[in-house]
Design an enzyme around this catalytic site. Structure first.
Site, short mmCIF file in Angstrom:
data_model
loop_
_atom_site.label_atom_id
_atom_site.label_comp_id
_atom_site.label_asym_id
_atom_site.label_seq_id
_atom_site.Cartn_x
_atom_site.Cartn_y
_atom_site.Cartn_z
N ARG A 115 0.81 -1.24 0.00
CA ARG A 115 0.00 0.00 0.00
C ARG A 115 0.84 1.27 0.00
NH1 ARG A 115 -2.97 -3.02 3.85
NH2 ARG A 115 -4.74 -4.03 2.86
N LYS A 137 2.77 11.90 -10.65
CA LYS A 137 1.86 11.09 -11.48
C LYS A 137 2.57 9.79 -11.87
CE LYS A 137 -1.20 14.29 -13.91
NZ LYS A 137 -1.55 14.81 -15.25
N GLU A 179 8.25 18.76 -24.11
CA GLU A 179 7.63 19.15 -22.84
C GLU A 179 8.14 20.54 -22.41
OE1 GLU A 179 5.14 17.53 -21.75
OE2 GLU A 179 5.38 15.38 -22.14
N LYS A 217 7.01 23.77 -13.20
CA LYS A 217 6.06 22.68 -12.99
C LYS A 217 5.64 22.61 -11.52
CE LYS A 217 4.66 18.01 -13.67
NZ LYS A 217 4.78 16.72 -14.31
N GLU A 227 -4.70 17.44 -9.80
CA GLU A 227 -5.30 17.84 -11.08
C GLU A 227 -6.81 17.99 -11.01
OE1 GLU A 227 -3.46 16.18 -14.71
OE2 GLU A 227 -5.47 16.20 -15.56
N ARG A 231 -3.87 22.25 -12.63
CA ARG A 231 -2.86 21.34 -13.20
C ARG A 231 -3.24 20.87 -14.60
NH1 ARG A 231 0.50 16.47 -10.14
NH2 ARG A 231 1.63 15.80 -11.98
N ASN A 235 -1.61 19.68 -19.46
CA ASN A 235 -2.02 18.77 -20.54
C ASN A 235 -2.02 19.47 -21.90
OD1 ASN A 235 -2.48 16.66 -18.74
ND2 ASN A 235 -4.52 17.44 -18.25
N HIS A 238 -1.58 17.74 -25.20
CA HIS A 238 -1.54 16.31 -24.91
C HIS A 238 -2.77 15.54 -25.39
CE1 HIS A 238 2.06 17.05 -22.67
NE2 HIS A 238 2.13 15.82 -22.22
N HIS A 242 -1.56 12.64 -27.46
CA HIS A 242 -1.82 11.24 -27.05
C HIS A 242 -2.62 10.51 -28.13
CE1 HIS A 242 -1.34 11.73 -22.37
NE2 HIS A 242 -0.19 11.64 -23.00
N HIS A 253 6.74 9.82 -27.26
CA HIS A 253 5.77 10.66 -26.57
C HIS A 253 6.03 12.17 -26.78
CE1 HIS A 253 3.02 11.96 -23.46
NE2 HIS A 253 4.00 12.71 -22.97
P1 NAD Z 1 11.59 6.48 -22.13
O1 NAD Z 1 11.54 6.25 -20.68
O2 NAD Z 1 11.05 5.42 -23.02
O3 NAD Z 1 13.09 6.80 -22.53
C1 NAD Z 1 13.41 7.03 -23.88
C2 NAD Z 1 14.59 6.16 -24.34
O4 NAD Z 1 15.80 6.69 -23.80
C3 NAD Z 1 14.52 4.70 -23.87
O5 NAD Z 1 14.95 3.88 -24.92
C4 NAD Z 1 15.52 4.65 -22.71
O6 NAD Z 1 16.06 3.38 -22.54
C5 NAD Z 1 16.55 5.64 -23.17
N1 NAD Z 1 17.36 6.30 -22.15
C6 NAD Z 1 16.97 6.69 -20.91
N2 NAD Z 1 17.95 7.38 -20.32
C7 NAD Z 1 18.99 7.41 -21.17
C8 NAD Z 1 20.28 8.01 -21.14
N3 NAD Z 1 20.70 8.77 -20.11
N4 NAD Z 1 21.11 7.83 -22.21
C9 NAD Z 1 20.68 7.12 -23.29
N5 NAD Z 1 19.46 6.56 -23.40
C10 NAD Z 1 18.63 6.71 -22.35
O7 NAD Z 1 10.82 7.82 -22.56
P2 NAD Z 1 10.76 9.29 -21.95
O8 NAD Z 1 10.65 10.18 -23.12
O9 NAD Z 1 11.80 9.52 -20.94
O10 NAD Z 1 9.36 9.26 -21.17
C11 NAD Z 1 8.14 9.09 -21.86
C12 NAD Z 1 7.11 8.55 -20.89
O11 NAD Z 1 6.91 9.50 -19.85
C13 NAD Z 1 5.75 8.32 -21.53
O12 NAD Z 1 5.27 7.07 -21.15
C14 NAD Z 1 4.88 9.43 -20.95
O13 NAD Z 1 3.53 9.05 -20.86
C15 NAD Z 1 5.51 9.61 -19.60
N6 NAD Z 1 5.26 10.93 -19.00
C16 NAD Z 1 4.83 10.96 -17.72
C17 NAD Z 1 4.61 12.19 -17.09
C18 NAD Z 1 4.20 12.22 -15.65
O14 NAD Z 1 3.85 13.30 -15.15
N7 NAD Z 1 4.24 11.12 -14.94
C19 NAD Z 1 4.83 13.38 -17.78
C20 NAD Z 1 5.29 13.31 -19.09
C21 NAD Z 1 5.50 12.07 -19.70
N1 GLY Z 2 2.67 15.91 -17.29
C1 GLY Z 2 1.46 16.49 -16.84
C2 GLY Z 2 1.36 16.53 -15.35
O1 GLY Z 2 2.26 16.14 -14.64
O2 GLY Z 2 0.35 16.97 -14.86
#
Ligand code: NAD
Ligand code: GLY
Length: 351
Positions: A115, A137, A179, A217, A227, A231, A235, A238, A242, A253
């Protein structure tokens, strides 16, 4: 070094964010006497496995396959299984070391295990440093909907080290810039900095702008951690981003976020009292980073996908957060038919 401390309004959780060099060597001290577990992906393990081992010699490490395709309940439950095998307890800490996918899956596992246990986020992509590791998130994709199953779970600590960006391929820098430009569309100061910067991919510039993006942020998340209102501005771009991501899937993404901003800027022109010159400058900024042709997308399937978006507020409509004027956004609720027609006509305009 910059340091932020957050206790979001209405939240009992506290989170500290440190931007500094050599974060891996400081991890052991941050974990203290607690049992710990490192979650990462196979690419990051290949690049930083030895450094992780040096920093945390006795801590078990589990790496998921890299990429959005593996941001699934299966990966989540595989991770939870490994955490149980490692006999983590309520006082243990999960270290999510990787991009946004690792951060989202790891954060969700930390929120569910017994939990809820502590989580330290070590974001290694630009996108994760400026956005996904901040704000609590967490989620996995499910039933064809992005981030359908998730939770709010603030990490106790986020360790941001610009050195990780040195190994990032340009495409991943582009995703983070998606972003960052979104933040620029919401905050006039960030927008001016981006417009004035000649080389947006310059690592020195990025190391400076990452803490500014985190600060922006946090200014939003502090006021609306769950949100319920403000917040939603984060989006921006997005809904359409998305939807294109689900309909197409060939890009990443952050690239879809840039496309979403381009399309939604055009929707704003049609539906709001916007500032046309400002939107020209915002579109130009997106195009400096995007390398794909925004006119080639499957907007018919994207419009259908947008109908499933969890941000929609009533059936048969699509809700978007669109840029309108410098530092200002508008919430638009468009009937599905109009949204689908307009996406198709924007695609023709962009040709
Ligand atoms: P990702 O985690 O897939 O990383 C992108 C690529 O880079 C992967 O192949 C990874 O292995 C590689 N990588 C990571 N660090 C590296 C480094 N230092 N050197 C070389 N390669 C490296 O993608 P991302 O763009 O980091 O994240 C996208 C995800 O984040 C999506 O799923 C999206 O929905 C999510 N997201 C979440 C929030 C949130 O608030 N939680 C906000 C924005 C996006
Ligand atoms: N990436 C959008 C949020 O964190 O609210």
């Amino acid at each position: 070094m910059r340091s932020f401390s957050v206790t979001a309004k209405g939240s009992v959780e506290k989170c500290r964010i440190l931007c500094r060099a050599r974060v891996l060597s400081g991890l052991k001290e941050k974990i203290g006497g607690r049992r710990a577990f490192v979650f990462t992906d196979e690419n990051v393990l290949g690049l930083y496995g030895k450094a992780i081992k040096r920093a945390l010699p006795d801590v078990p490490v589990y790496a998921m396959k890299a990429g959005e395709n593996f941001k699934t309940p299966q990966t989540l439950f595989d991770l939870l299984g490994k955490m149980a095998e490692a006999k983590l307890n309520r006082t243990s800490v999960l270290v999510a070391l990787g991009g946004g996918v690792v951060g989202d899956v790891g954060g969700l596992a930390a929120s569910l295990y017994m939990r809820g246990i502590a989580c330290i986020q070590v974001p290694t992509t630009l996108l994760a440093q400026v956005d996904s590791s901040v704000g609590g998130k967490t989620a996995v994709d499910f039933c064809g909907v992005k981030n359908l199953v998730g939770a709010f779970h603030q990490p106790e600590l986020v360790l941001v080290d610009p050195a990780f960006l040195r190994t990032l391929p340009p495409r991943e820098l582009r995703c983070g810039l998606g972003e960052i430009i979104k933040h620029g569309a919401l905050d006039g100061e960030i927008f001016d900095r981006l417009v004035a910067q000649e080389d947006l991919f310059d690592l020195k510039f990025l190391a400076e702008i990452v803490p500014e993006n985190i600060a922006y942020k946090l200014s939003v998340v502090r006021r609306d951690p769950h949100e319920t209102g403000l917040r939603r501005c984060l989006n921006l771009g997005h809904t359409t981003g998305h939807a294109l991501e689900l309909a197409d899937g060939a890009l990443s993404h952050g690239e879809y976020v840039l496309l979403g901003i381009l399309y939604e800027a055009r929707l704003a022109r049609a539906h709001t009292e916007c500032d046309g010159k400002y939107l020209d400058a915002l579109e130009a900024l997106c195009r400096r980073v995007l390398v794909c042709d925004p006119a080639t997308f499957d907007v018919e399937n994207a419009a259908t996908a947008a109908l499933l978006d969890k941000k929609n507020t009533s059936a048969g409509t699509v809700t978007i957060t669109a840029p309108a004027k410098k530092g200002e956004y508008v919430l638009l609720e468009l009937p599905y038919g109009a949204y689908a027609r307009e996406l198709a006509s924007i695609r023709r305009e962009l040709c």
